[in-house]
Every structure is written in structure tokens, then in C-alpha cells.
Design a protein around this motif. Structure first.
Motif, short mmCIF file in Angstrom:
data_model
loop_
_atom_site.label_atom_id
_atom_site.label_comp_id
_atom_site.label_asym_id
_atom_site.label_seq_id
_atom_site.Cartn_x
_atom_site.Cartn_y
_atom_site.Cartn_z
N ALA A 183 -18.18 -9.23 -21.33
CA ALA A 183 -19.19 -10.31 -21.65
C ALA A 183 -19.10 -11.04 -22.96
CB ALA A 183 -20.49 -9.44 -21.51
N MET A 184 -19.36 -12.34 -22.91
CA MET A 184 -19.19 -12.99 -24.16
C MET A 184 -20.14 -12.40 -25.25
SD MET A 184 -17.41 -15.70 -24.98
CE MET A 184 -17.35 -16.79 -26.36
N ALA A 185 -21.06 -11.91 -24.96
CA ALA A 185 -22.07 -11.45 -25.94
C ALA A 185 -21.37 -10.15 -26.80
CB ALA A 185 -23.61 -10.94 -25.34
N GLN A 186 -20.39 -9.55 -26.04
CA GLN A 186 -20.03 -8.46 -26.88
C GLN A 186 -19.10 -8.99 -27.90
OE1 GLN A 186 -18.53 -6.94 -22.61
NE2 GLN A 186 -18.71 -5.06 -24.00
N LEU A 187 -18.61 -10.20 -28.00
CA LEU A 187 -17.71 -10.76 -29.14
C LEU A 187 -18.38 -11.69 -30.02
CD1 LEU A 187 -15.30 -12.50 -26.45
CD2 LEU A 187 -14.99 -10.20 -27.41
N ALA A 188 -19.68 -11.32 -30.20
CA ALA A 188 -20.30 -11.99 -31.15
C ALA A 188 -19.92 -11.20 -32.51
CB ALA A 188 -21.79 -11.63 -31.08
N GLY A 189 -19.52 -12.14 -33.53
CA GLY A 189 -18.95 -11.52 -34.83
C GLY A 189 -17.49 -11.29 -34.71
N GLU A 190 -16.94 -11.43 -33.75
CA GLU A 190 -15.36 -11.28 -33.64
C GLU A 190 -14.69 -12.31 -34.23
OE1 GLU A 190 -13.17 -8.97 -32.61
OE2 GLU A 190 -14.77 -7.57 -31.85
N PRO A 191 -13.55 -12.23 -34.86
CA PRO A 191 -12.87 -13.48 -35.16
C PRO A 191 -11.96 -14.06 -34.03
CG PRO A 191 -11.61 -11.41 -35.82
CD PRO A 191 -13.11 -11.13 -35.53
N PHE A 192 -12.00 -15.57 -34.02
CA PHE A 192 -11.51 -16.06 -32.84
C PHE A 192 -10.29 -16.88 -33.22
CE2 PHE A 192 -15.06 -15.04 -30.12
CZ PHE A 192 -14.82 -15.24 -29.00
N VAL A 193 -9.41 -17.03 -32.41
CA VAL A 193 -8.04 -17.80 -32.51
C VAL A 193 -8.36 -19.04 -31.47
CG1 VAL A 193 -5.54 -18.04 -32.37
CG2 VAL A 193 -6.50 -15.85 -33.36
N CYS A 194 -8.27 -20.05 -31.69
CA CYS A 194 -8.63 -21.21 -30.93
C CYS A 194 -7.54 -22.40 -30.85
CB CYS A 194 -9.88 -21.83 -31.54
SG CYS A 194 -11.33 -20.77 -31.50
N LEU A 195 -7.61 -23.13 -29.91
CA LEU A 195 -6.65 -24.26 -29.61
C LEU A 195 -7.35 -25.33 -30.42
CD1 LEU A 195 -5.78 -24.00 -25.86
CD2 LEU A 195 -4.21 -23.52 -28.14
N THR A 221 -11.24 -18.44 -36.80
CA THR A 221 -10.32 -18.04 -37.87
C THR A 221 -9.28 -18.52 -38.14
OG1 THR A 221 -11.38 -15.54 -37.44
CG2 THR A 221 -9.34 -15.69 -38.79
N GLN A 222 -8.64 -18.95 -37.06
CA GLN A 222 -7.05 -19.74 -37.14
C GLN A 222 -6.99 -20.56 -35.70
OE1 GLN A 222 -4.51 -19.24 -39.25
NE2 GLN A 222 -4.13 -21.35 -38.11
N ILE A 223 -6.50 -21.94 -36.16
CA ILE A 223 -6.00 -22.98 -34.93
C ILE A 223 -4.90 -22.78 -34.91
CG2 ILE A 223 -6.24 -25.36 -34.36
CD1 ILE A 223 -9.25 -24.29 -34.53
N ALA A 224 -4.49 -22.52 -33.38
CA ALA A 224 -3.06 -22.38 -33.04
C ALA A 224 -2.67 -23.82 -32.20
CB ALA A 224 -2.93 -21.27 -32.00
N PRO A 225 -1.58 -24.34 -32.56
CA PRO A 225 -0.93 -25.68 -31.93
C PRO A 225 -0.98 -25.51 -30.35
CG PRO A 225 0.75 -24.72 -33.01
CD PRO A 225 -0.40 -23.72 -33.36
N GLU A 226 -0.71 -24.45 -29.83
CA GLU A 226 -0.47 -24.25 -28.44
C GLU A 226 -0.82 -22.98 -28.07
OE1 GLU A 226 2.11 -22.67 -28.73
OE2 GLU A 226 3.39 -23.75 -30.14
N SER A 227 -0.51 -22.51 -26.66
CA SER A 227 -0.94 -21.35 -26.22
C SER A 227 0.10 -20.18 -26.56
CB SER A 227 -0.95 -21.24 -24.61
OG SER A 227 -2.34 -22.09 -24.06
N TRP A 228 1.38 -20.61 -26.86
CA TRP A 228 2.22 -19.49 -26.99
C TRP A 228 1.92 -19.10 -28.47
CZ3 TRP A 228 4.03 -23.93 -24.50
CH2 TRP A 228 4.78 -23.73 -23.24
N VAL A 234 -2.96 -13.53 -31.74
CA VAL A 234 -3.58 -12.47 -30.93
C VAL A 234 -3.04 -11.01 -31.09
CG1 VAL A 234 -4.71 -11.57 -29.02
CG2 VAL A 234 -5.01 -14.15 -29.54
N ALA A 235 -1.66 -11.24 -30.82
CA ALA A 235 -0.92 -9.89 -30.86
C ALA A 235 -0.95 -9.48 -32.29
CB ALA A 235 0.44 -10.27 -30.37
N ALA A 236 -0.83 -10.54 -33.32
CA ALA A 236 -0.77 -9.99 -34.74
C ALA A 236 -2.03 -9.41 -35.13
CB ALA A 236 -0.32 -11.04 -35.69
N GLY A 237 -3.18 -9.48 -34.45
CA GLY A 237 -4.33 -8.95 -34.84
C GLY A 237 -5.33 -9.96 -35.74
#
Length: 322
Positions: A183-195, A221-228, A234-237
Motif C-alpha cells: 500500500a502506498m501508505a507503507q512507503l511514507a518516509g521511503e526514499p524515492f527514485v523518480c523519472l 532522492t534521485q531523478i533517473a533519465p529513463e527506466s533502465w 533501485v538495485a543499488a539501494g
């Protein structure tokens, strides 16, 4: 140089008889004779030795046989290509697409098109995000666009080719990695990697909606240029990420686990778009191939026996039909 003069020359050269050649061309003999005389005058050389008993090619006429045949064959090909292009069985169609998961569908579409309309060539243009693909359709530089858009403007026709689930990509050592759903509520406070939060981004829109409903704001926490790259981070934590089920199915990234999102949210749809009033016959052929591809995928889903896959198949649109 007149094409009918070349045709007349070839008919006489093959028959070596003006009467039979005229009959073959469905004309009387005097117009045929005049056509040969005009052709010889234009070339400045005699093409036939004529007598009351025989007609024979001169050395110049013999030398002209092959290039004259090539000219007529080329003209026939021009006529055939024009007719085939008008029917949508030959030609070039430019397709713009975006996203890591879309590449797989493009490959399947190319295969389907080759089977159904081998004379149609796809000119493929890839970008990282969906909006440029739609812009290219709007400005006419592309015939077809593939992407995820919640809105398409007037004058652009579109149809849904797949419905996609939202999933959360988490590092394999994350505590939520082995949950059945998140559930999205479980991710409150988690660092997010976003496009990148570009205009019209469907995933950015869904992420903001879900986090707002869950009572928090996502600060990337970090913007990624694309999905790869996003999955590599994400794999790097570096953080978790909201992505699509088709990304999970089509992009291999060790160290990442994909967990379905349990929140109720508007589905994400992959659409095919084209200009409504200027679609070429070739474009119609690509759309027909896509319809066959989608219907084939639906049959596979329906025969799989897995309820979740069958439900996803039922959400695949029938908009190609009609």
C-alpha cells in the motif's frame, strides 16, 4: 522519348512482323509504323531492316532491346507501387514510441506487420518519454505514436493497446520485497527514485495522486533519465520507485523485486495515436496489424487459466475494431 514508342519497338522486335505487332498492341498498322519511324528519327538510327519479305533488327535495334525492356519493366513497377501504396500494401510508416516496456511491443508489431503486410516498412523513432512521440504525430513528422497519455488533443485518434498495473520496484533486501502487495501508505518516509517530472508524465501524475491520498509528499532522492537507469538505482539501494507491470515483465535488472501496488488508482493505458483525418493507407495497414496483435494477446490471456492475466486481458481495449 515516348513510352509508347518504346513499347511499339519492343512489340515489333519480338514479333518481327508489323501486322502481328499491331494486333498485339490492339492498334492498326499505320499508327505503329509511324511510331517506329518517329522513334528512329528521335534516336537518329534505323532500328529495323524492312523489306516486303522480312523484318529484322539492325545492330542498333539489337543493342536497344535490353535497355528498352528495362524501361518498360521500371514503368510497370512504378504503376504497381503506386497502386499498392494506394491500397496500403506497400510504403513507409513512421512510428514514434517511448519507454522501456514499449520496445518489446514494437518488436511484436513489426513481426505482425511483416506477416500481414510485408510491403510496409516501419521507420522507428525512440525517445525516453511519451510526450515527444505524441508531439511528432501532432506536427505530422510521424504517422503513429505509441505511449501513455491521459489526454490526446482534438484531431488525434487513439486506441488502447494494453492496460498496465502499477508496481513498486524495491531493492531485493528491502523489508517489503517479499510482501504480496504494497500500500502506498507503507512507503511514507521511503526514499524515492523518480523519472523527470515532465509535463504529461503519467507515472509522475499517479505518484503524486497516490502519495497525496496516503498523506505524504514524495521528495525524490534521485531523478533517473529513463527506466533502465531508474531500476539500476533501485538495485543499488538508492530508493524505491513506482513503475509499470510491463517494465517488470520486459526489463531484466538483478537486485530488484517488483511488488504490486494495492491502492485503487486509475489504470495506466498504453495507447496508439494517429492523425484522424490524414491517415494514409499504410497507416491503416499498421493499425490493422496492431488489431491482430492485440486480439492474439487477448486470446493468449483468455486461455492461460490465470485469473489475474485474464482480467488484464479483458481490460485490453477493442477500439481498433470498427
Amino acid at each position: 522519348m515516348e513510352l509508347h514508342h518504346i513499347r511499339a519497338f519492343l512489340a515489333v522486335a519480338e514479333e518481327l512482323h508489323f501486322g502481328r505487332a499491331a494486333e498485339r498492341l490492339n492498334i492498326s498498322q499505320p499508327p505503329l509504323t509511324r511510331a517506329i519511324q518517329l522513334f528512329e528519327h528521335e534516336l537518329g538510327a534505323m532500328l529495323f531492316d524492312r523489306s516486303t519479305r522480312r523484318v529484322a533488327l539492325t545492330p542498333t535495334g539489337q543493342a536497344l532491346l535490353e535497355p528498352a525492356g528495362d524501361v518498360v519493366a521500371a514503368c510497370r513497377r512504378v504503376e504497381w507501387v503506386a497502386q499498392a501504396a494506394g491500397k496500403g500494401t506497400i510504403g513507409r510508416v513512421r512510428v514514434a514510441y517511448a519507454g522501456a516496456s514499449t520496445h518489446v511491443l514494437v518488436g511484436k508489431l513489426a513481426k505482425q506487420l511483416r506477416a500481414e503486410f510485408p510491403g510496409i516498412q516501419l521507420e522507428l523513432h525512440s525517445s525516453n518519454f511519451a510526450l515527444p512521440a505524441l508531439d511528432k504525430v501532432i506536427d505530422g513528422s510521424m504517422e503513429i505514436g505509441l505511449g501513455r497519455w491521459d489526454f490526446v488533443p482534438a484531431g488525434i485518434a487513439s486506441t488502447t493497446v494494453a492496460a498496465e498495473e502499477l508496481v513498486i520496484a524495491v531493492p531485493e533486501e528491502h523489508p517489503l520485497a517479499h510482501h504480496g502487495t504494497i500500500a502506498m501508505a507503507q512507503l511514507a518516509g521511503e526514499p524515492f527514485v523518480c523519472l523527470p517530472p515532465y509535463a504529461g508524465s503519467v507515472l509522475t501524475d499517479r505518484l503524486h495522486r497516490l502519495s497525496h491520498r496516503a498523506g505524504f509528499v514524495v521528495e525524490p532522492t534521485q531523478i533517473a533519465p529513463e527506466s533502465w537507469t531508474l531500476l539500476s538505482l533501485v538495485a543499488a539501494g538508492i530508493g524505491v520507485a513506482l513503475t509499470l507491470s510491463t517494465i517488470a515483465e520486459n526489463v531484466v535488472q538483478p537486485g530488484v523485486v517488483f511488488v504490486p501496488l494495492s491502492d485503487d488508482v486509475e489504470p495506466v493505458t498504453l495507447k496508439m495515436a494517429w492523425r484522424e483525418n490524414t491517415a494514409s493507407p499504410g497507416t491503416a495497414s499498421v493499425l490493422a496489424a496492431a488489431r491482430l496483435l492485440v486480439s492474439g494477446r487477448r486470446r493468449q490471456h483468455d486461455s492461460s487459466g490465470h485469473a489475474a492475466r485474464r482480467e488484464a486481458g479483458e481490460r485490453t481495449a477493442d477500439a481498433f475494431q470498427g
